[in-house]
Design a protein around this motif. Sequence first.
Motif, short mmCIF file in Angstrom:
data_model
loop_
_atom_site.label_atom_id
_atom_site.label_comp_id
_atom_site.label_asym_id
_atom_site.label_seq_id
_atom_site.Cartn_x
_atom_site.Cartn_y
_atom_site.Cartn_z
N GLY A 46 -5.34 -3.45 13.62
CA GLY A 46 -4.48 -3.89 14.71
C GLY A 46 -4.10 -5.34 14.47
O GLY A 46 -4.42 -5.93 13.45
N ASP A 47 -3.41 -5.94 15.42
CA ASP A 47 -3.03 -7.35 15.30
C ASP A 47 -2.44 -7.68 13.93
O ASP A 47 -2.75 -8.71 13.33
CB ASP A 47 -4.22 -8.27 15.58
N ASP A 48 -1.64 -6.77 13.38
CA ASP A 48 -0.93 -7.02 12.13
C ASP A 48 -1.84 -7.25 10.94
O ASP A 48 -1.60 -8.15 10.12
CB ASP A 48 0.04 -8.20 12.29
N SER A 49 -2.89 -6.45 10.79
CA SER A 49 -3.74 -6.59 9.62
C SER A 49 -4.44 -5.27 9.28
O SER A 49 -4.69 -4.45 10.14
CB SER A 49 -4.77 -7.70 9.82
N LEU A 50 -4.67 -5.11 7.99
CA LEU A 50 -5.44 -3.99 7.46
C LEU A 50 -6.47 -4.57 6.50
O LEU A 50 -6.24 -5.60 5.88
CB LEU A 50 -4.55 -3.01 6.69
N ILE A 51 -7.58 -3.88 6.38
CA ILE A 51 -8.60 -4.27 5.41
C ILE A 51 -8.94 -3.02 4.62
O ILE A 51 -8.88 -1.91 5.13
CB ILE A 51 -9.83 -4.88 6.09
N GLY A 52 -9.25 -3.21 3.34
CA GLY A 52 -9.52 -2.04 2.52
C GLY A 52 -10.39 -2.34 1.32
O GLY A 52 -10.81 -3.47 1.09
N PHE A 53 -10.67 -1.28 0.60
CA PHE A 53 -11.38 -1.40 -0.66
C PHE A 53 -10.91 -0.29 -1.58
O PHE A 53 -10.41 0.74 -1.14
CB PHE A 53 -12.90 -1.37 -0.48
N ALA A 54 -11.05 -0.54 -2.86
CA ALA A 54 -10.72 0.46 -3.88
C ALA A 54 -11.88 0.50 -4.86
O ALA A 54 -12.51 -0.53 -5.13
CB ALA A 54 -9.43 0.09 -4.60
N VAL A 62 -19.83 3.06 -10.83
CA VAL A 62 -18.64 2.29 -10.45
C VAL A 62 -18.24 1.44 -11.65
O VAL A 62 -19.04 0.66 -12.16
CB VAL A 62 -18.92 1.42 -9.22
N VAL A 63 -17.00 1.59 -12.11
CA VAL A 63 -16.52 0.79 -13.24
C VAL A 63 -15.58 -0.33 -12.78
O VAL A 63 -15.32 -1.26 -13.53
CB VAL A 63 -15.83 1.66 -14.31
N PHE A 64 -15.08 -0.23 -11.55
CA PHE A 64 -14.20 -1.25 -11.01
C PHE A 64 -14.19 -1.12 -9.49
O PHE A 64 -14.24 -0.01 -8.96
CB PHE A 64 -12.77 -1.07 -11.55
N TYR A 65 -14.11 -2.25 -8.81
CA TYR A 65 -13.93 -2.22 -7.36
C TYR A 65 -13.17 -3.47 -6.95
O TYR A 65 -13.13 -4.46 -7.69
CB TYR A 65 -15.27 -2.15 -6.61
N GLU A 66 -12.55 -3.39 -5.79
CA GLU A 66 -11.91 -4.57 -5.23
C GLU A 66 -11.87 -4.48 -3.72
O GLU A 66 -11.79 -3.40 -3.16
CB GLU A 66 -10.51 -4.81 -5.81
N VAL A 67 -11.97 -5.64 -3.09
CA VAL A 67 -11.85 -5.76 -1.65
C VAL A 67 -10.43 -6.24 -1.38
O VAL A 67 -9.93 -7.15 -2.04
CB VAL A 67 -12.89 -6.75 -1.09
N LEU A 68 -9.78 -5.61 -0.40
CA LEU A 68 -8.36 -5.84 -0.16
C LEU A 68 -8.09 -6.20 1.30
O LEU A 68 -8.83 -5.78 2.19
CB LEU A 68 -7.57 -4.56 -0.49
N SER A 69 -7.02 -6.92 1.53
CA SER A 69 -6.55 -7.14 2.90
C SER A 69 -5.04 -7.28 2.89
O SER A 69 -4.44 -7.70 1.88
CB SER A 69 -7.20 -8.38 3.53
N ILE A 70 -4.45 -6.89 3.99
CA ILE A 70 -3.01 -7.08 4.21
C ILE A 70 -2.87 -7.69 5.60
O ILE A 70 -3.35 -7.12 6.57
CB ILE A 70 -2.22 -5.76 4.13
N ARG A 71 -2.22 -8.82 5.67
CA ARG A 71 -2.05 -9.51 6.95
C ARG A 71 -0.62 -10.02 7.08
O ARG A 71 -0.02 -10.45 6.11
CB ARG A 71 -3.02 -10.68 7.06
#
Length: 145
Positions: A46-54, A62-71
């Motif tokens: 909400g409030d114009d943001s998303l949080i994620g991971f891949a 696990v060979v690769f991971y990343e923490v993500l956000s979109i704001r």
Amino acid sequence: MRILTALLLIPVLASGGETAQDSLNWLAGCWVTADKSSQEVWVDEGDDSLIGFAVALGAEEVVFYEVLSIRRNADSVWTYSAHPSGQAPASFMAVETGHSNVVFANPDHDYPQEISYRRNSGRLSATISLRGGANAKSFDKIACE
């Protein structure tokens, strides 16, 4: 990993609210490649943001991971920030948005310089490339079961 996925999806399932036409809430959910080697989860905060991971899996590790956000910033521009394993964080600004697609760009980044998402029915396509689409790698994902 299923427990982590389930915990991150609780806010998505509970929200159920409608958002503005220019929202990126269509990205929210759990997405996995057909061979289950790659998974991406986005939670609409909400409030114009998303949080994620891949995460990308090899032979049961696990060979690769990343923490993500979109704001969305004060100027209403979406910013995608990635914190990949073993690499410096990078940010990308939205250069195109639509009902079910978005393109982020950072011409100063080595690779990728563009990150795009497109949702079509129950599928999510993600593409990374150099600016203008060179050296593109695409990842087609379906909703997690």
